[in-house]
Design an enzyme around this catalytic site. Structure first.
Site: not given
Ligand code: ZN
Length: 140
Positions: A30-31, A87, A94, A100, A102
């Site tokens: 994740d960025i 989410n 979300q 996705h 996490h």
């Protein structure tokens, strides 16, 4: 979907830091890196949320969660815990509408994640709890 940022990551239009990949799923950093190693796992088919998952997607996502979790634990021996968060819908925070998961490793030091569980107030009665469970059970 061409305007989906995760589909663009899958097609390499947008670069990403690969963590794990097989024919069904892709995992990448994740960025935002809420903590070191914060990883997203996505199904390769564009599905909006868990309600669009198929049993095959559920199976491949479950398998990837197990694999990536163990890799994170091995990669970061000082990891003290791991939050696995998904989410679904804006109400549930979300923000990218390609499903996705996490994986957020937790270390001794402070990080950017905080989760609180506040009990429903007032507490549900036993009768209400029974009715809630029954409503869900009857929905299968
Ligand atoms: Zn997508």
């Amino acid at each position: 979907m061409s305007n989906c940022i995760f589909c663009q990551i899958l097609s390499k239009e947008i670069p990403s830091y690969t963590v794990y990949e097989n024919e069904h799923v892709y995992a990448f950093l994740d960025i935002t890196q809420v903590s070191k190693g914060h990883t997203l796992i996505i199904p390769k088919p564009h599905v909006k949320d868990v309600f669009e998952w198929t049993p095959d997607i559920a199976s491949s996502m479950g398998e990837a969660i197990e694999k990536v979790s163990k890799a994170l634990k091995k990669a970061f021996p000082n990891m003290q815990g791991l939050n696995i968060i998904n989410n679904n819908g804006e109400r549930a925070y979300q923000s990218v509408f390609h499903s996705h998961i996490h994986l957020i490793p937790r270390f001794p030091e402070q990080d950017g994640l905080s989760i609180t569980f506040e009990p429903h107030s007032p507490m549900y009665t036993q009768e209400e709890m029974h009715a809630i469970a029954q409503t869900i059970t009857q929905a299968f």
